[in-house]
Structure formats: C-alpha cells, structure tokens
Write an enzyme that holds these catalytic residues in place. Structure first.
Site, PDB file in Angstrom:
ATOM      1  N   ASP A 169      41.639  33.584  42.297  1.00 27.07           N
ATOM      2  CA  ASP A 169      41.034  32.676  41.264  1.00 27.07           C
ATOM      3  C   ASP A 169      41.789  31.289  41.190  1.00 27.07           C
ATOM      4  O   ASP A 169      41.115  30.303  40.560  1.00 27.07           O
ATOM      5  CB  ASP A 169      40.822  33.231  40.108  1.00 27.07           C
ATOM      6  CG  ASP A 169      39.977  34.539  39.975  1.00 27.07           C
ATOM      7  OD1 ASP A 169      39.056  34.493  41.029  1.00 27.07           O
ATOM      8  OD2 ASP A 169      40.186  35.403  39.096  1.00 27.07           O
ATOM      9  N   SER A 223      38.726  44.031  46.315  1.00 28.07           N
ATOM     10  CA  SER A 223      38.023  43.544  44.934  1.00 28.07           C
ATOM     11  C   SER A 223      38.716  44.780  43.913  1.00 28.07           C
ATOM     12  O   SER A 223      38.246  45.766  43.706  1.00 28.07           O
ATOM     13  CB  SER A 223      36.588  43.874  45.297  1.00 28.07           C
ATOM     14  OG  SER A 223      36.070  43.601  43.821  1.00 28.07           O
ATOM     15  N   GLN A 282      37.242  44.302  40.964  1.00 30.00           N
ATOM     16  CA  GLN A 282      36.062  44.846  40.305  1.00 30.00           C
ATOM     17  C   GLN A 282      35.349  46.125  40.862  1.00 30.00           C
ATOM     18  O   GLN A 282      34.921  47.095  40.272  1.00 30.00           O
ATOM     19  CB  GLN A 282      35.200  43.650  40.290  1.00 30.00           C
ATOM     20  CG  GLN A 282      35.533  42.502  39.381  1.00 30.00           C
ATOM     21  CD  GLN A 282      34.462  41.142  39.597  1.00 30.00           C
ATOM     22  OE1 GLN A 282      33.826  41.399  40.336  1.00 30.00           O
ATOM     23  NE2 GLN A 282      34.945  40.159  38.744  1.00 30.00           N
TER      24      GLN A 282
HETATM   25  C1  S3P Z   1      38.472  40.193  38.538  1.00 28.28           C
HETATM   26  C2  S3P Z   1      38.690  40.464  39.741  1.00 28.28           C
HETATM   27  C3  S3P Z   1      38.437  39.345  40.711  1.00 28.28           C
HETATM   28  C4  S3P Z   1      38.537  37.810  40.152  1.00 28.28           C
HETATM   29  C5  S3P Z   1      37.625  37.923  39.134  1.00 28.28           C
HETATM   30  C6  S3P Z   1      38.170  38.884  37.978  1.00 28.28           C
HETATM   31  C7  S3P Z   1      38.528  41.506  37.638  1.00 28.28           C
HETATM   32  O1  S3P Z   1      37.262  39.558  41.530  1.00 28.28           O
HETATM   33  O2  S3P Z   1      38.239  37.171  41.164  1.00 28.28           O
HETATM   34  O3  S3P Z   1      37.684  36.616  38.314  1.00 28.28           O
HETATM   35  O4  S3P Z   1      38.680  41.171  36.465  1.00 28.28           O
HETATM   36  O5  S3P Z   1      38.531  42.489  38.180  1.00 28.28           O
HETATM   37  P1  S3P Z   1      36.929  40.540  42.661  1.00 28.28           P
HETATM   38  O6  S3P Z   1      37.233  42.054  42.265  1.00 28.28           O
HETATM   39  O7  S3P Z   1      35.689  40.401  43.292  1.00 28.28           O
HETATM   40  O8  S3P Z   1      38.178  40.238  43.632  1.00 28.28           O
END
Ligand code: S3P
Length: 431
Positions: A318, A167, A169
């Site tokens: 995504d 992830s 994020q």
């Molecule tokens: C994102 C990370 C992804 C993605 C989200 C945007 C980001 O999520 O699905 O739309 O900007 O870091 P995850 O970190 O939960 O994988």
C-alpha cells in the site's frame, strides 16, 4: 474537492497517527461474533472502517461509536441475522472480502455484498473459488469475479488451500469462513500477507497454529467460545509512510510519527527507505493491542535508487505509490517489480502512479508488474486527480511539499477513506 499544495520552507512535527485500517476492520468483524462486550480505542473512523461497522450493524450486531472509541456487543458465532437490504462496503475491499468469508458459513442466511464503482471493478474469484471449495454457495457478476456478490450461508467443511497470491484479504476470508466450518482448514503457499487476523484470532482463544508458512485453524465446537478482545489500535504504518517520505525528500525536515504499528508484515516501507539511504530512527518500542509498536523519526535525507521486489512487496504494497514518489527524488534508478497486485487496488496503481509522476516531470516507465523510475528529478507543479483513490490523493499532496510549482489536486476528499485528518496534519507541519 480541490486542494492546492505549495512547498513549505521547513517541515517539523510530532504526529500521532490514526488507528491502523486493517486492524480496525478486524477488531469490529471478529468482536461481532465473539461472546461479550469489547471496547476498541484509537479506531480508524475513516470511510472504509465505517462501512464495516454499518455492515455488521445490518447483520444485527449492536455496535456503538463515539469518535474513535467503538463498543462491540458480540453475541456469539451463530448470532448474525439476515440483513434486510444489500450490504454496502463502499470503497473497502477488506470489508467485502472478509465479510464474504464470514457469511459463507452462516447456514441459510442470504446476503448481497456490493460497493462503489471501484470496488465493483475489483477481482473476487480469488475468494470465490477457494470458499466454494469449502462448500460455500456464492456467486457474482462476471462468473463470480465481480461484486455484487450473493452469498447463501451453507454448511462448510474443512480442507487445505495453497494461496497463490500473498493477499491477506484472501487468507482472512478463508480463516473467517473456517471458524464456522466443521473441520480444520490448513493454508499454505503465499501466507505472507499481513497477519493481523491470525494474531487477533489467537488472542481471542481460537485454535489457530502458525508454523512457518503453514496456518491451521480448527473451528470451535461451541458457538460461544470466541472471547471478546478490547484493544487500542496501533497507529497505521501505511498512513505514517506519507510523513516518512515527506521528511526524507524535503530539504529541511524532521517529522516524528508516534505509536506506529511495527508488525514485521507491515514494515517494508521502512526497509525500502533505509535501503535508499533515509535517516530513520525508531524509539520507544513496546507492545500494544498484541502488536509491536514504536515511534519513528525521519529527517531530510540524500536518497539513492534501489530495487523493490520479491518478498518485500507484500510488506509495503500500500506504500508503493508514495515510495515511487520518493524514488523520483532519489539519485539513480529505482526498479519496482513483482508488484502486479498494484493493478487491482482502488485504481490500477501502476498506471495511475506512473501517469501522475510523469505529469510532475519525472521519468517513469510503467511495466507489467511495477515501474522503472530514473530518479534525480526536480518535480514541477501540475494539476492532478486522485481518481477517487485515497493513497493517490495523499501521494500527490506529499509531492506538493517538494515540487517547484503549485500542485492542484482534484478529488482531494478521497483521503476520508483512510486518513480523515490528513489535510489538517499537512497544514500543521509546514512552516
Ligand atoms: C489488506 C490487505 C491488502 C492491502 C489492503 C488491506 C487487509 O490487500 O492492500 O489495503 O486489511 O487485509 P490484499 O489482501 O489484496 O493484498
């Protein structure tokens, strides 16, 4: 809002894309704690990124926006003010998780992060547990797993953390927290999510070293060391993917998307479509905003089934809803696995995508971590719902370009989250 979509005879067009959502968020968040003024152009003025602007403004940062140009006046790492109200992150997981990391190290500052019903239902222990291990004080509903999250800024220390899930994020929340700590942070494990935070921090002069899967960030010893970064945000490949699939599955199509971000952590959809036999041409490759960029043309293609799994998954997470749609139009079976993260997106995208595709007449079997799609289907018209999920709204609209009957889509306004011009572009390319 209800939209109806019917199949046009031909699809033609050259589409300039809105700015990448992930990069737009980061450009505001990181420049907010840099020292000096930055100008961000081709900023994605979708609801998610507007939530990020509103939150940093509530933290006392001066931000101006005119259409897709944003000016951020950063006043340094220690300049954030305590907000007088809760911070509303809307539908945006990136806003909530990255801000939680950034606020964890603001000593003494108290903030509450919340969002809409979808965001409040998504798991947060994935950031809460490792941030606490760095000394953060934060909590939330369901023993810290759900927003609203309350953060009391604390003195953070460095450490090491092995990421259990890919992830970006989570990775970014930890890197942003580490900027304010008093020791280095080393990340290992599933660091293979999108790397925009790492690229941007490096471009702003931060001491970040990426060595294969190991990332090490050493916090600056002065609060004014992050340089502002002006950039043009490259086009969003996650938005472009709708047009790529549209062109590949429509019998008479040629669509070009210009200025697409071709960062290798984001190009999995192109790899999957190529593996399915799509006719794809990438031209005009260049670098913009510290990211590889190019133009991508896709033409009508005879698709066949494939297996989408393993290390490819974070590179197209995504795009899986619209890739699943492509698979229904391909000859032969497609298997999607290792994608359990889909269950904790804006909706449970394994359940919602499988249900929508089935309503269109496709043979789809949802599994714990993905789905199995029989392929070779002629999609029929149906009444579908976005369930407030922007990527579902756009996937069902693209289905309408090839379905034999009309698609009636409820909740069409969800596209505002990441692609406000989507309906306008859709009308333009159909002939
Ligand atoms: C994102 C990370 C992804 C993605 C989200 C945007 C980001 O999520 O699905 O739309 O900007 O870091 P995850 O970190 O939960 O994988």
């Amino acid at each position: 809002m209800i939209h109806t979509i019917t199949a046009p005879r031909r699809l033609r067009g050259v589409i300039s894309l809105p700015g990448d959502k992930s990069i737009s968020h980061r450009a505001v968040l990181l420049n907010a704690v840099a020292t000096g003024e930055a100008t961000v152009t081709n900023f994605l003025a979708g609801a998610d990124c507007l939530s990020t602007i509103a939150c940093v403004q509530a933290l006392g940062v001066h931000v101006e926006r005119h259409a897709d140009t944003v000016r951020v006046y950063g006043a340094g790492l220690r300049s954030l003010r305590e907000p007088v109200d809760v911070l509303n992150c809307g539908n945006s997981g990136t806003t909530l998780r990255l801000l939680a990391g950034m606020l964890a190290g603001q000593e003494g500052l108290f903030a509450v992060l919340t969002g809409d019903a979808s965001l409040r239902s998504r798991p947060q222990r994935r950031i809460v547990v490792p941030l606490r291990a760095l000394g953060a004080s934060l909590d939330g509903r369901d023993q810290g797993d759900r927003a609203p999250l309350a953060v009391r800024g604390a003195r953070l220390h460095g450490g090491a953390y092995e990421l259990p899930i890919a992830s970006a994020q989570v990775k970014s929340a930890l890197l942003l927290a580490a900027l304010f700590g008093d020791g280095s942070l080393t990340l290992t494990g599933r660091t293979d999510g999108r790397d925009h935070t790492e690229r941007m921090l490096a471009a702003m002069g931060s001491a970040i070293i990426v060595d294969g899967p190991t990332i090490r960030l050493t916090p600056p010893d002065r609060p004014d060391t992050l340089q502002p970064l002006s950039l043009r945000v490259p086009g969003d490949p996650s938005s472009a993917a709708f047009w790529w699939v549209a062109a590949a599955i429509h019998p008479d199509a040629e669509l070009t998307t210009t200025g697409v971000c071709l960062n290798p952590t984001r190009t999995g959809a192109l790899d999957a479509l190529r593996a399915m036999g799509a006719q794809i041409e990438v031209t005009n490759q260049r670098t913009e905003g510290g990211e590889p960029v190019g133009d991508v043309t896709v033409r009508s293609s005879q698709l066949h089934g494939t297996v989408i799994e393993g290390a490819l998954i974070p590179r197209l997470i995504d795009e899986l809803p619209v890739l699943a749609l492509a698979a229904t139009c391909a000859g032969g079976e497609t298997i999607i696995r290792d994608a359990q993260e889909l269950r904790v997106k804006e909706t449970d995208r394994i359940a919602t995508v499988a249900a929508g595709l089935s309503a269109l007449g496709a043979a789809v079997e949802p599994t714990e971590d993905g789905m199995i799609i029989a392929g070779g289907d002629n999609l029929r018209g149906a009444t579908l719902d976005s369930h407030g999920d922007h990527r579902l709204a756009m996937t069902w609209a693209i289905a309408g370009l090839v379905a034999t009957g009309e698609i009636t889509l409820h909740g069409a306004e969800a596209v505002e989250v990441s692609y406000p011009e989507f309906w306008h572009v859709l009308r333009q390319i159909g002939e």
